[in-house]
Write a protein that holds these residues in place. Sequence first.
Motif, PDB file in Angstrom:
ATOM      1  N   ASN A  92       0.811  -1.219   0.000  1.00  0.00           N
ATOM      2  CA  ASN A  92       0.000   0.000   0.000  1.00  0.00           C
ATOM      3  C   ASN A  92       0.845   1.270   0.000  1.00  0.00           C
ATOM      4  O   ASN A  92       0.315   2.366   0.111  1.00  0.00           O
ATOM      5  N   PHE A  93       2.152   1.106  -0.148  1.00  0.00           N
ATOM      6  CA  PHE A  93       3.070   2.254  -0.167  1.00  0.00           C
ATOM      7  C   PHE A  93       4.352   1.851  -0.895  1.00  0.00           C
ATOM      8  O   PHE A  93       4.823   0.724  -0.762  1.00  0.00           O
ATOM      9  N   SER A  94       4.889   2.786  -1.673  1.00  0.00           N
ATOM     10  CA  SER A  94       6.192   2.560  -2.300  1.00  0.00           C
ATOM     11  C   SER A  94       6.936   3.874  -2.437  1.00  0.00           C
ATOM     12  O   SER A  94       6.567   4.726  -3.247  1.00  0.00           O
ATOM     13  N   ASP A  95       7.968   4.040  -1.619  1.00  0.00           N
ATOM     14  CA  ASP A  95       8.803   5.233  -1.735  1.00  0.00           C
ATOM     15  C   ASP A  95       9.723   5.130  -2.947  1.00  0.00           C
ATOM     16  O   ASP A  95      10.314   6.115  -3.364  1.00  0.00           O
ATOM     17  N   LYS A  96       9.838   3.921  -3.501  1.00  0.00           N
ATOM     18  CA  LYS A  96      10.661   3.696  -4.685  1.00  0.00           C
ATOM     19  C   LYS A  96       9.778   3.750  -5.922  1.00  0.00           C
ATOM     20  O   LYS A  96       8.785   3.038  -6.014  1.00  0.00           O
ATOM     21  N   PRO A  97      10.111   4.596  -6.888  1.00  0.00           N
ATOM     22  CA  PRO A  97       9.265   4.717  -8.087  1.00  0.00           C
ATOM     23  C   PRO A  97       9.418   3.523  -9.024  1.00  0.00           C
ATOM     24  O   PRO A  97      10.411   2.805  -8.993  1.00  0.00           O
ATOM     25  N   GLY A  98       8.379   3.323  -9.854  1.00  0.00           N
ATOM     26  CA  GLY A  98       8.445   2.288 -10.871  1.00  0.00           C
ATOM     27  C   GLY A  98       8.248   0.882 -10.366  1.00  0.00           C
ATOM     28  O   GLY A  98       8.548  -0.077 -11.077  1.00  0.00           O
ATOM     29  N   VAL A  99       7.733   0.740  -9.155  1.00  0.00           N
ATOM     30  CA  VAL A  99       7.573  -0.581  -8.545  1.00  0.00           C
ATOM     31  C   VAL A  99       6.118  -1.051  -8.572  1.00  0.00           C
ATOM     32  O   VAL A  99       5.838  -2.215  -8.839  1.00  0.00           O
ATOM     33  N   LEU A 100       5.201  -0.144  -8.292  1.00  0.00           N
ATOM     34  CA  LEU A 100       3.783  -0.490  -8.180  1.00  0.00           C
ATOM     35  C   LEU A 100       2.925   0.410  -9.054  1.00  0.00           C
ATOM     36  O   LEU A 100       3.175   1.610  -9.170  1.00  0.00           O
ATOM     37  N   GLY A 101       1.883  -0.192  -9.644  1.00  0.00           N
ATOM     38  CA  GLY A 101       0.805   0.559 -10.263  1.00  0.00           C
ATOM     39  C   GLY A 101       1.236   1.672 -11.196  1.00  0.00           C
ATOM     40  O   GLY A 101       1.121   2.842 -10.849  1.00  0.00           O
ATOM     41  N   ILE A 102       1.686   1.328 -12.411  1.00  0.00           N
ATOM     42  CA  ILE A 102       2.162   2.331 -13.369  1.00  0.00           C
ATOM     43  C   ILE A 102       1.128   2.536 -14.474  1.00  0.00           C
ATOM     44  O   ILE A 102       0.612   1.568 -15.045  1.00  0.00           O
ATOM     45  N   VAL A 103       0.821   3.808 -14.777  1.00  0.00           N
ATOM     46  CA  VAL A 103       0.009   4.153 -15.947  1.00  0.00           C
ATOM     47  C   VAL A 103       0.898   4.855 -16.965  1.00  0.00           C
ATOM     48  O   VAL A 103       1.782   5.633 -16.609  1.00  0.00           O
ATOM     49  N   HIS A 104       0.639   4.566 -18.255  1.00  0.00           N
ATOM     50  CA  HIS A 104       1.495   5.021 -19.351  1.00  0.00           C
ATOM     51  C   HIS A 104       0.728   5.929 -20.313  1.00  0.00           C
ATOM     52  O   HIS A 104      -0.436   5.658 -20.640  1.00  0.00           O
ATOM     53  N   TYR A 105       1.435   6.961 -20.817  1.00  0.00           N
ATOM     54  CA  TYR A 105       0.867   7.917 -21.772  1.00  0.00           C
ATOM     55  C   TYR A 105       1.885   8.169 -22.886  1.00  0.00           C
ATOM     56  O   TYR A 105       3.066   8.380 -22.601  1.00  0.00           O
ATOM     57  N   GLY A 182      10.494  13.827 -30.132  1.00  0.00           N
ATOM     58  CA  GLY A 182       9.941  12.554 -30.570  1.00  0.00           C
ATOM     59  C   GLY A 182       8.894  12.038 -29.608  1.00  0.00           C
ATOM     60  O   GLY A 182       8.433  12.753 -28.706  1.00  0.00           O
ATOM     61  N   ILE A 183       8.519  10.786 -29.782  1.00  0.00           N
ATOM     62  CA  ILE A 183       7.485  10.165 -28.963  1.00  0.00           C
ATOM     63  C   ILE A 183       8.120   9.577 -27.708  1.00  0.00           C
ATOM     64  O   ILE A 183       9.088   8.817 -27.777  1.00  0.00           O
ATOM     65  N   HIS A 184       7.568   9.941 -26.568  1.00  0.00           N
ATOM     66  CA  HIS A 184       8.091   9.478 -25.279  1.00  0.00           C
ATOM     67  C   HIS A 184       6.964   8.869 -24.458  1.00  0.00           C
ATOM     68  O   HIS A 184       5.799   9.269 -24.570  1.00  0.00           O
ATOM     69  N   ASP A 185       7.324   7.906 -23.634  1.00  0.00           N
ATOM     70  CA  ASP A 185       6.375   7.257 -22.740  1.00  0.00           C
ATOM     71  C   ASP A 185       6.450   7.932 -21.374  1.00  0.00           C
ATOM     72  O   ASP A 185       7.466   7.835 -20.680  1.00  0.00           O
ATOM     73  N   ILE A 186       5.387   8.648 -21.016  1.00  0.00           N
ATOM     74  CA  ILE A 186       5.320   9.300 -19.707  1.00  0.00           C
ATOM     75  C   ILE A 186       4.589   8.359 -18.761  1.00  0.00           C
ATOM     76  O   ILE A 186       3.518   7.846 -19.091  1.00  0.00           O
ATOM     77  N   GLN A 187       5.173   8.157 -17.596  1.00  0.00           N
ATOM     78  CA  GLN A 187       4.657   7.147 -16.683  1.00  0.00           C
ATOM     79  C   GLN A 187       4.491   7.729 -15.282  1.00  0.00           C
ATOM     80  O   GLN A 187       5.329   8.502 -14.817  1.00  0.00           O
ATOM     81  N   PHE A 188       3.412   7.318 -14.633  1.00  0.00           N
ATOM     82  CA  PHE A 188       3.179   7.674 -13.236  1.00  0.00           C
ATOM     83  C   PHE A 188       3.034   6.382 -12.449  1.00  0.00           C
ATOM     84  O   PHE A 188       2.293   5.486 -12.861  1.00  0.00           O
ATOM     85  N   SER A 189       3.743   6.297 -11.324  1.00  0.00           N
ATOM     86  CA  SER A 189       3.653   5.094 -10.500  1.00  0.00           C
ATOM     87  C   SER A 189       3.197   5.438  -9.090  1.00  0.00           C
ATOM     88  O   SER A 189       3.410   6.554  -8.587  1.00  0.00           O
ATOM     89  N   MET A 190       2.577   4.463  -8.443  1.00  0.00           N
ATOM     90  CA  MET A 190       2.007   4.662  -7.122  1.00  0.00           C
ATOM     91  C   MET A 190       3.063   4.918  -6.069  1.00  0.00           C
ATOM     92  O   MET A 190       4.079   4.236  -6.017  1.00  0.00           O
ATOM     93  N   ARG A 191       2.803   5.898  -5.232  1.00  0.00           N
ATOM     94  CA  ARG A 191       3.537   6.047  -3.979  1.00  0.00           C
ATOM     95  C   ARG A 191       2.642   5.652  -2.810  1.00  0.00           C
ATOM     96  O   ARG A 191       3.071   4.944  -1.914  1.00  0.00           O
TER      97      ARG A 191
END
Length: 211
Positions: A92-105, A182-191
Amino acid sequence: MIAQSAKLNQAIFDDTILFEEKNGFVAVEAEHFYKQSKSQIRQWFRVSTAEVPSVDNYQDTEHSNNASNQSYIEILPDTRITHADKLVCGDNFSDKPGVLGIVHYQVKINSSGRYYVWVRAFSTGSEDNGIHVGINNTWPLHGQKMQWCEGKNKWTWASKQRTKEVHCGVPNEIYLDFETAGIHDIQFSMREDGFEFDKFILTKDINYSPM
Protein backbone atom coordinates in the motif's frame (compact mmCIF):
# COMPACT_ATOMS: atom_id res chain seq x y z
CA MET A 1 -23.80 3.02 -10.06
CA ILE A 2 -21.32 0.18 -9.51
CA ALA A 3 -19.38 -0.90 -12.59
CA GLN A 4 -17.33 -3.99 -13.32
CA SER A 5 -13.73 -3.50 -12.21
CA ALA A 6 -12.41 -5.39 -15.23
CA LYS A 7 -13.89 -2.67 -17.44
CA LEU A 8 -12.74 0.34 -15.49
CA ASN A 9 -9.09 -0.67 -15.27
CA GLN A 10 -8.77 -1.13 -19.03
CA ALA A 11 -7.36 1.55 -21.31
CA ILE A 12 -9.85 3.42 -23.49
CA PHE A 13 -7.05 4.46 -25.88
CA ASP A 14 -4.25 2.44 -27.46
CA ASP A 15 -0.64 3.36 -28.17
CA THR A 16 -1.54 4.97 -31.52
CA ILE A 17 -3.11 7.92 -29.67
CA LEU A 18 -0.55 10.68 -29.09
CA PHE A 19 -0.74 13.83 -27.02
CA GLU A 20 1.37 16.47 -28.73
CA GLU A 21 3.41 19.20 -27.10
CA LYS A 22 3.08 22.60 -28.75
CA ASN A 23 4.93 25.76 -27.74
CA GLY A 24 6.41 24.02 -24.72
CA PHE A 25 3.08 22.84 -23.29
CA VAL A 26 0.91 19.71 -23.27
CA ALA A 27 -2.03 18.69 -21.03
CA VAL A 28 -3.36 15.13 -20.70
CA GLU A 29 -6.41 13.67 -18.94
CA ALA A 30 -5.33 10.97 -16.46
CA GLU A 31 -7.98 8.52 -17.66
CA HIS A 32 -6.47 8.62 -21.17
CA PHE A 33 -3.65 6.20 -20.37
CA TYR A 34 -2.91 3.57 -23.02
CA LYS A 35 -1.76 0.78 -20.70
CA GLN A 36 -0.92 -0.21 -17.15
CA SER A 37 2.06 -2.17 -15.86
CA LYS A 38 3.26 -3.49 -12.50
CA SER A 39 -0.45 -3.88 -11.74
CA GLN A 40 -0.51 -7.20 -9.91
CA ILE A 41 -0.89 -5.60 -6.46
CA ARG A 42 -2.46 -2.21 -7.20
CA GLN A 43 -4.28 -0.98 -10.31
CA TRP A 44 -5.70 2.31 -11.54
CA PHE A 45 -9.47 2.47 -12.07
CA ARG A 46 -11.55 5.09 -13.84
CA VAL A 47 -14.17 6.81 -11.70
CA SER A 48 -17.05 8.97 -12.90
CA THR A 49 -20.57 9.90 -11.86
CA ALA A 50 -21.90 6.95 -13.85
CA GLU A 51 -19.17 4.42 -13.05
CA VAL A 52 -17.62 3.54 -9.70
CA PRO A 53 -15.29 0.56 -9.41
CA SER A 54 -16.36 -2.48 -7.42
CA VAL A 55 -13.13 -3.19 -5.57
CA ASP A 56 -12.52 -4.62 -2.11
CA ASN A 57 -12.06 -1.89 0.51
CA TYR A 58 -13.39 0.80 -1.82
CA GLN A 59 -14.99 3.21 0.64
CA ASP A 60 -14.36 6.55 -1.04
CA THR A 61 -17.00 8.94 -2.30
CA GLU A 62 -16.56 9.63 -5.99
CA HIS A 63 -15.34 13.15 -6.78
CA SER A 64 -16.08 13.42 -10.49
CA ASN A 65 -18.36 16.46 -10.43
CA ASN A 66 -15.46 18.92 -10.31
CA ALA A 67 -12.94 16.73 -12.11
CA SER A 68 -11.78 17.70 -15.58
CA ASN A 69 -13.91 15.83 -18.11
CA GLN A 70 -15.98 14.61 -15.11
CA SER A 71 -13.70 11.60 -14.82
CA TYR A 72 -10.46 10.59 -13.09
CA ILE A 73 -8.48 7.53 -12.01
CA GLU A 74 -7.77 6.15 -8.55
CA ILE A 75 -5.21 3.53 -7.47
CA LEU A 76 -6.95 0.66 -5.67
CA PRO A 77 -7.52 -1.12 -3.39
CA ASP A 78 -6.99 1.57 -0.77
CA THR A 79 -5.99 -0.12 2.49
CA ARG A 80 -4.07 2.72 4.15
CA ILE A 81 -6.61 5.47 4.63
CA THR A 82 -5.38 6.98 7.89
CA HIS A 83 -2.01 7.16 9.60
CA ALA A 84 -3.23 4.53 12.06
CA ASP A 85 -3.60 1.94 9.28
CA LYS A 86 -0.65 -0.36 8.78
CA LEU A 87 1.93 0.77 6.23
CA VAL A 88 3.14 -2.13 4.07
CA CYS A 89 6.02 -1.25 1.74
CA GLY A 90 5.55 -2.85 -1.65
CA ASP A 91 1.82 -3.19 -1.07
CA ASN A 92 0.00 0.00 0.00
CA PHE A 93 3.07 2.25 -0.17
CA SER A 94 6.19 2.56 -2.30
CA ASP A 95 8.80 5.23 -1.74
CA LYS A 96 10.66 3.70 -4.68
CA PRO A 97 9.27 4.72 -8.09
CA GLY A 98 8.45 2.29 -10.87
CA VAL A 99 7.57 -0.58 -8.55
CA LEU A 100 3.78 -0.49 -8.18
CA GLY A 101 0.80 0.56 -10.26
CA ILE A 102 2.16 2.33 -13.37
CA VAL A 103 0.01 4.15 -15.95
CA HIS A 104 1.49 5.02 -19.35
CA TYR A 105 0.87 7.92 -21.77
CA GLN A 106 2.27 8.48 -25.27
CA VAL A 107 3.42 12.09 -25.64
CA LYS A 108 5.01 13.63 -28.71
CA ILE A 109 7.60 16.21 -27.72
CA ASN A 110 8.48 18.64 -30.53
CA SER A 111 11.01 20.68 -28.57
CA SER A 112 13.54 18.94 -26.33
CA GLY A 113 14.52 20.34 -22.95
CA ARG A 114 13.28 20.50 -19.38
CA TYR A 115 9.56 20.22 -18.69
CA TYR A 116 8.02 20.91 -15.29
CA VAL A 117 5.28 18.49 -14.28
CA TRP A 118 1.98 19.58 -12.74
CA VAL A 119 -0.64 17.10 -11.51
CA ARG A 120 -4.23 17.72 -10.42
CA ALA A 121 -5.15 15.45 -7.52
CA PHE A 122 -7.81 14.98 -4.85
CA SER A 123 -6.36 14.27 -1.41
CA THR A 124 -8.39 13.62 1.73
CA GLY A 125 -5.56 13.11 4.20
CA SER A 126 -1.89 12.37 4.68
CA GLU A 127 -1.94 8.86 3.19
CA ASP A 128 -3.21 9.51 -0.34
CA ASN A 129 -1.16 12.52 -1.37
CA GLY A 130 1.94 11.23 -3.18
CA ILE A 131 2.92 9.89 -6.61
CA HIS A 132 6.03 9.41 -8.80
CA VAL A 133 6.58 10.41 -12.46
CA GLY A 134 9.03 8.91 -14.94
CA ILE A 135 9.94 8.78 -18.62
CA ASN A 136 10.71 5.85 -20.95
CA ASN A 137 11.03 3.33 -18.10
CA THR A 138 13.43 5.53 -16.16
CA TRP A 139 12.65 7.23 -12.86
CA PRO A 140 14.82 10.31 -12.46
CA LEU A 141 15.42 11.86 -9.06
CA HIS A 142 13.33 14.93 -9.87
CA GLY A 143 10.28 12.85 -10.76
CA GLN A 144 10.10 11.19 -7.38
CA LYS A 145 7.83 11.94 -4.42
CA MET A 146 5.37 14.49 -5.78
CA GLN A 147 3.59 15.76 -2.68
CA TRP A 148 0.29 17.47 -1.76
CA CYS A 149 -0.34 19.05 1.64
CA GLU A 150 -2.61 21.98 0.84
CA GLY A 151 -6.02 21.87 -0.82
CA LYS A 152 -7.51 18.89 0.99
CA ASN A 153 -10.90 17.55 -0.11
CA LYS A 154 -10.87 19.36 -3.43
CA TRP A 155 -9.11 19.02 -6.77
CA THR A 156 -5.75 20.72 -6.38
CA TRP A 157 -2.87 21.37 -8.77
CA ALA A 158 0.64 20.89 -7.41
CA SER A 159 4.22 20.53 -8.59
CA LYS A 160 6.28 20.00 -5.45
CA GLN A 161 8.84 17.40 -4.39
CA ARG A 162 8.84 15.99 -0.89
CA THR A 163 12.28 16.07 0.74
CA LYS A 164 13.62 15.00 4.11
CA GLU A 165 13.76 18.64 5.16
CA VAL A 166 10.48 19.82 3.57
CA HIS A 167 7.78 17.17 3.84
CA CYS A 168 5.16 19.31 2.10
CA GLY A 169 7.35 19.66 -0.96
CA VAL A 170 9.72 22.07 -2.68
CA PRO A 171 8.37 23.99 -5.72
CA ASN A 172 10.05 23.75 -9.15
CA GLU A 173 11.76 20.46 -8.30
CA ILE A 174 9.45 18.09 -10.20
CA TYR A 175 10.54 17.94 -13.83
CA LEU A 176 11.53 15.67 -16.72
CA ASP A 177 14.44 16.30 -19.07
CA PHE A 178 13.83 15.35 -22.71
CA GLU A 179 17.15 14.99 -24.46
CA THR A 180 15.52 14.43 -27.84
CA ALA A 181 12.30 15.35 -29.57
CA GLY A 182 9.94 12.55 -30.57
CA ILE A 183 7.48 10.16 -28.96
CA HIS A 184 8.09 9.48 -25.28
CA ASP A 185 6.37 7.26 -22.74
CA ILE A 186 5.32 9.30 -19.71
CA GLN A 187 4.66 7.15 -16.68
CA PHE A 188 3.18 7.67 -13.24
CA SER A 189 3.65 5.09 -10.50
CA MET A 190 2.01 4.66 -7.12
CA ARG A 191 3.54 6.05 -3.98
CA GLU A 192 0.40 5.80 -1.82
CA ASP A 193 -2.74 3.80 -2.55
CA GLY A 194 -6.00 5.70 -2.82
CA PHE A 195 -4.35 8.49 -4.83
CA GLU A 196 -6.90 10.24 -7.09
CA PHE A 197 -5.44 11.56 -10.35
CA ASP A 198 -7.34 13.90 -12.68
CA LYS A 199 -4.91 15.46 -15.17
CA PHE A 200 -1.26 16.32 -15.78
CA ILE A 201 0.61 19.11 -17.56
CA LEU A 202 4.14 19.30 -18.95
CA THR A 203 5.43 22.84 -19.43
CA LYS A 204 8.79 24.44 -20.19
CA ASP A 205 7.77 27.54 -18.26
CA ILE A 206 9.16 27.35 -14.73
CA ASN A 207 6.84 30.17 -13.70
CA TYR A 208 3.68 28.57 -15.10
CA SER A 209 0.85 27.81 -12.68
CA PRO A 210 -2.53 26.28 -13.63
CA MET A 211 -4.10 27.55 -10.40
